[in-house]
Design an enzyme around this catalytic site. Structure first.
Site, PDB file in Angstrom:
ATOM      1  N   HIS A   1      27.566  50.997  25.080  1.00 56.00           N
ATOM      2  CA  HIS A   1      27.099  49.621  24.932  1.00 56.00           C
ATOM      3  C   HIS A   1      28.203  48.879  25.885  1.00 56.00           C
ATOM      4  O   HIS A   1      27.804  47.731  26.560  1.00 56.00           O
ATOM      5  CB  HIS A   1      27.262  49.175  23.516  1.00 56.00           C
ATOM      6  CG  HIS A   1      26.659  47.800  23.192  1.00 56.00           C
ATOM      7  ND1 HIS A   1      27.359  46.617  23.853  1.00 56.00           N
ATOM      8  CD2 HIS A   1      25.709  47.416  22.381  1.00 56.00           C
ATOM      9  CE1 HIS A   1      26.663  45.630  23.244  1.00 56.00           C
ATOM     10  NE2 HIS A   1      25.555  46.080  22.473  1.00 56.00           N
TER      11      HIS A   1
ATOM     12  N   HIS B   1      29.129  46.320  30.427  1.00 58.61           N
ATOM     13  CA  HIS B   1      27.936  46.969  29.374  1.00 58.61           C
ATOM     14  C   HIS B   1      26.801  47.740  30.071  1.00 58.61           C
ATOM     15  O   HIS B   1      25.615  46.870  30.557  1.00 58.61           O
ATOM     16  CB  HIS B   1      27.307  45.806  28.689  1.00 58.61           C
ATOM     17  CG  HIS B   1      28.567  44.933  27.740  1.00 58.61           C
ATOM     18  ND1 HIS B   1      28.470  45.297  26.511  1.00 58.61           N
ATOM     19  CD2 HIS B   1      29.339  44.211  28.363  1.00 58.61           C
ATOM     20  CE1 HIS B   1      29.584  44.413  25.881  1.00 58.61           C
ATOM     21  NE2 HIS B   1      30.054  43.806  27.189  1.00 58.61           N
TER      22      HIS B   1
ATOM     23  N   HIS C   1      31.332  15.160   4.608  1.00 55.61           N
ATOM     24  CA  HIS C   1      30.869  14.424   5.612  1.00 55.61           C
ATOM     25  C   HIS C   1      31.313  13.535   6.385  1.00 55.61           C
ATOM     26  O   HIS C   1      30.891  12.831   7.308  1.00 55.61           O
ATOM     27  CB  HIS C   1      29.599  13.599   4.851  1.00 55.61           C
ATOM     28  CG  HIS C   1      28.565  14.504   4.491  1.00 55.61           C
ATOM     29  ND1 HIS C   1      28.591  15.445   3.629  1.00 55.61           N
ATOM     30  CD2 HIS C   1      27.018  14.476   4.753  1.00 55.61           C
ATOM     31  CE1 HIS C   1      27.321  16.218   3.370  1.00 55.61           C
ATOM     32  NE2 HIS C   1      26.450  15.464   3.751  1.00 55.61           N
TER      33      HIS C   1
ATOM     34  N   GLU D   1      20.858  22.120  13.592  1.00 50.17           N
ATOM     35  CA  GLU D   1      21.764  21.318  14.544  1.00 50.17           C
ATOM     36  C   GLU D   1      21.923  22.355  15.876  1.00 50.17           C
ATOM     37  O   GLU D   1      22.023  21.817  16.969  1.00 50.17           O
ATOM     38  CB  GLU D   1      23.014  21.042  13.901  1.00 50.17           C
ATOM     39  CG  GLU D   1      22.962  19.842  12.919  1.00 50.17           C
ATOM     40  CD  GLU D   1      22.542  20.442  11.363  1.00 50.17           C
ATOM     41  OE1 GLU D   1      22.544  19.853  10.580  1.00 50.17           O
ATOM     42  OE2 GLU D   1      22.530  21.694  11.397  1.00 50.17           O
TER      43      GLU D   1
END
Length: 677
Positions: free
Chosen positions: A273, A38, A486, A424
């Site tokens: 890129h 890149h 869950h 999280e």
């Protein structure tokens, strides 16, 4: 308060553009040689990097481990040649041969930066946004250490954290999680530089990324500087100076840049890129920027102007003098500071840990292992001021807040507990940053099922061998009525498949304490503690059995003679295996029960130990309330697994365990079938 100490200026004066062009030349040459990489980002951010590294960054190429160095993180890690060029130019032990072999097997110049402190790489970046979150963890570490160890006129912790980031980092959701928290915590010595070039691999981002980034960060509580010309050194310098003067908020400098700057036919486009420029465009770029030197050749005067080994030694020497004054005034604090920075556990740790463990054994009682975890923390944490923890909005459920925990806020820098909120992934990556910075053993909690949200942070901890402890509770269908959304099923097996991750699933309070001890002592990688919501019985053990827990697997119960059957179990299923084994032994069968709370540690044991625990004689039956796939290697040759290879249901835990066959009758039936087969 802002540091008044100045960075030593380079001895030689070379035009800034030529210094920046050295980065551009190395980047395009290395990518061209590899035909992979890149080039656009390092060419576009070269001017920003030149100003930061030559005017502000405090580091020591001759001693990259100098503690009070500024931390620099390249979050947009696909532009790795920017970092390799800077390391080479400023005098780190990275040779031009390494750069010539960019992205090749066996060389340090990987496609994305991999943590290598010897050459100034603070963290492994590649998955976009995680470097930014790591940097937030590093800035938090600096803030907490400064509050703990600094005294007026004796500031031994005083450094900034700089991070470069791009559009991709800001599109990734982790940037919201982490940056929102950084603003709330007031991390004023964090300075982020946004490469606002409007280009990603798919082209111009205006079609899919129209956020008002400055307003977004202002809403987080950041100090924002917008529309800085990323190719104007004076504007860049003033922006960094302004950011350094703001100590109450993290700063974002939005630099307008042109990706692939200098490539006359491709700059400003996605063509620069993620691919080499091509031979013709490289030649045209050389002419366009006035760089007449052969590939990989940096003129001596430019290399000398970049070289910061002498300047770094001067900065480090000044700090060492300050630290010696500190040591004279506060000898005990200096000793503790050095211990933590060297990642050494306290003196007499072995005795302290054994005492804590014996207390748990003596006071053993029935409880959920998540509660046993809190009890273990209460035992160990008072001896470990480097422990800093938190939870992703589940403190009361994860039991991560121990009796000595104090909450960190923007006004309380002396705490050791972070409320991460429902973040999280951000939590995992910030914890990694705390670990990488040094001075801390970080831990953080959430439900095991939500490790999916945090998973790439766990993976990066494993990849970097960072000492990060993940407390993952509610480990099975045993959490009950919340239902299959869950109830983790495949999660334990998937984490066991992750290289370098130690996964402990303890059966009771004693195994939980041993698991915590192992996680604290494991300095070369992360640990996941897999804990129950429901209560489990305390299991009595001999002193030899308690000691054997730390080997990852041990014999809990065995009959005389070679076993006809070995039952392997973890976590809440160990008590079930013991009950079934006792019934079978009462029927005259030769049965052994092996507890294997940590497969990874067991696999590290000598072959003779493993053969003793799991003899070749007889059949084997593994029992775990999760996906069966990780157990087949232990039961091959006619064995079986009692596991769960489908999703759970919403019902009380007891009813679910019965429904899924986790009862004595089912285990005895399966065992009898194996032994008669």
């Amino acid at each position: 308060m802002a540091s008044t100490r100045k960075k030593v200026e380079p001895a030689n004066k070379v035009p800034r553009l030529q210094l920046a062009n050295a980065i551009r030349a190395l980047a395009m040459d290395a990518v061209e040689a590899a035909n992979s990489g890149h080039p656009g980002m390092p060419m576009g951010m070269a001017d920003i990097a030149e100003v930061l590294w030559n005017d502000y960054l405090r580091h020591s190429p001759g001693n990259p481990l100098w503690f009070d160095r500024d931390r620099f993180v390249l979050s947009n890690g696909h532009g790795s040649m920017l970092l390799y060029a800077l390391a080479y130019l400023t005098g780190y032990p990275l040779s031009i041969e390494e750069i010539k072999n960019f992205r090749q097997l066996g060389y340090r110049t990987a496609g994305h930066p991999e943590r290598d402190l010897e050459i100034g790489i603070e963290t492994t970046t590649g998955p976009l946004g995680q470097g930014l979150a790591n940097a937030i963890g590093m800035a938090l570490a600096e803030k907490l250490l400064a509050a703990r160890f600094n005294y007026p006129e004796y500031e031994i912790v005083d450094h900034n954290t700089y991070v470069f980031l791009g559009d991709g980092c800001l599109m990734e959701g982790i940037s919201h999680e982490a940056c929102s928290l950084a603003g709330a915590l007031g991390l004023g010595k964090l300075i982020a530089v946004y490469d606002d070039n409007g280009i990603s691999i798919d082209g111009e981002t205006v079609g899919w990324f129209q956020d008002d980034t400055p307003k977004r960060f202002e809403s987080y509580g950041w100090h924002v500087m917008d529309n800085v010309d990323g190719h104007n050194p004076e504007e860049i310098k003033l922006a960094i100076k302004a950011a350094r003067s703001v100590q109450s908020h993290p700063s974002l400098i939005c630099c307008k840049t042109i990706i692939g700057w200098g490539a006359p036919n491709k700059q400003g486009t996605a063509d620069t890129h993620g691919a080499a420029l091509g031979e013709e465009e490289v030649a045209a770029t050389r002419e366009n920027i006035g760089w007449s030197h052969a590939p990989f050749v940096i003129p001596e005067e430019i290399k000398a102007a970049w070289d910061f080994r002498r300047g770094g030694r001067a900065l480090e020497a000044e700090w060492k003098k300050r630290f010696e004054r500190y040591r004279s005034k506060y000898p005990d604090m200096a000793k503790e500071f050095e211990r933590r920075m060297e990642r050494r556990l306290p003196d007499h740790w072995n005795e302290l840990a054994e005492e804590c463990l014996q207390t748990v054994v003596a006071e053993g009682c029935d409880m959920a292992t998540r509660k046993a975890s809190a009890r273990a923390l209460d035992a160990f944490a008072p001896h470990l001021p480097e422990m800093v923890g938190g939870s992703a909005d589940l403190t009361g459920s994860n039991n991560t807040f121990h009796s000595g925990s104090k909450v960190v806020t923007d006004h309380n820098e002396e705490g050791n507990y972070v409320h991460f909120g429902v973040r999280e992934f951000g939590m995992a990556a910030i914890l990694n940053g705390l670990s990488l910075h040094g001075g801390f053993i970080p831990y953080g909690g959430t439900f095991l099922v939500f490790s999916d949200y945090a998973r790439n942070g766990l993976r990066m901890a494993a990849l970097m061998r960072a000492q990060t402890i993940f407390v993952l509770t509610h480990d099975s269908i045993g959490l009950g009525e919340d239902g299959p959304t869950h109830q983790p099923v495949e999660h334990i097996a998937s984490l066991r498949a992750m290289p370098n991750m130690h996964l402990w699933r303890p059966a009771d309070d004693v195994e939980t304490a041993v698991a915590w001890k192992a996680a604290i002592e494991r300095a070369d990688g992360p640990t996941s503690l897999i804990l129950t919501r429901q209560g489990v019985p305390h299991l009595s053990r001999t002193s030899d059995q308690v000691k054997s827990i730390e080997r990852g697997g041990y014999i809990y119960l065995t009959s005389e003679g070679d076993p006809e059957l070995t039952l392997l179990a973890t976590g809440s299923e160990l008590a079930l295996a013991i009950s079934a084994a006792r019934l079978l032994i009462g029927q005259g069968r030769r049965v052994r029960v092996v507890s294997m709370p940590c497969v990874e540690v067991f696999e590290e044991q000598p072959v003779d130990y493993k053969d003793h625990i799991l003899p070749s004689a007889g059949k084997r039956l593994a029992i775990e309330a999760g996906a069966s796939c990780s157990w087949w290697r232990y039961v091959s040759g006619g064995g079986d697994v009692i596991g769960i290879d489908r999703f759970g249901q919403s019902a009380p835990a007891k009813a679910l365990f019965e429904n899924y066959g986790f009862n004595v009758e089912s285990v005895v039936s399966a065992a009898s079938r194996l032994m008669s087969g």
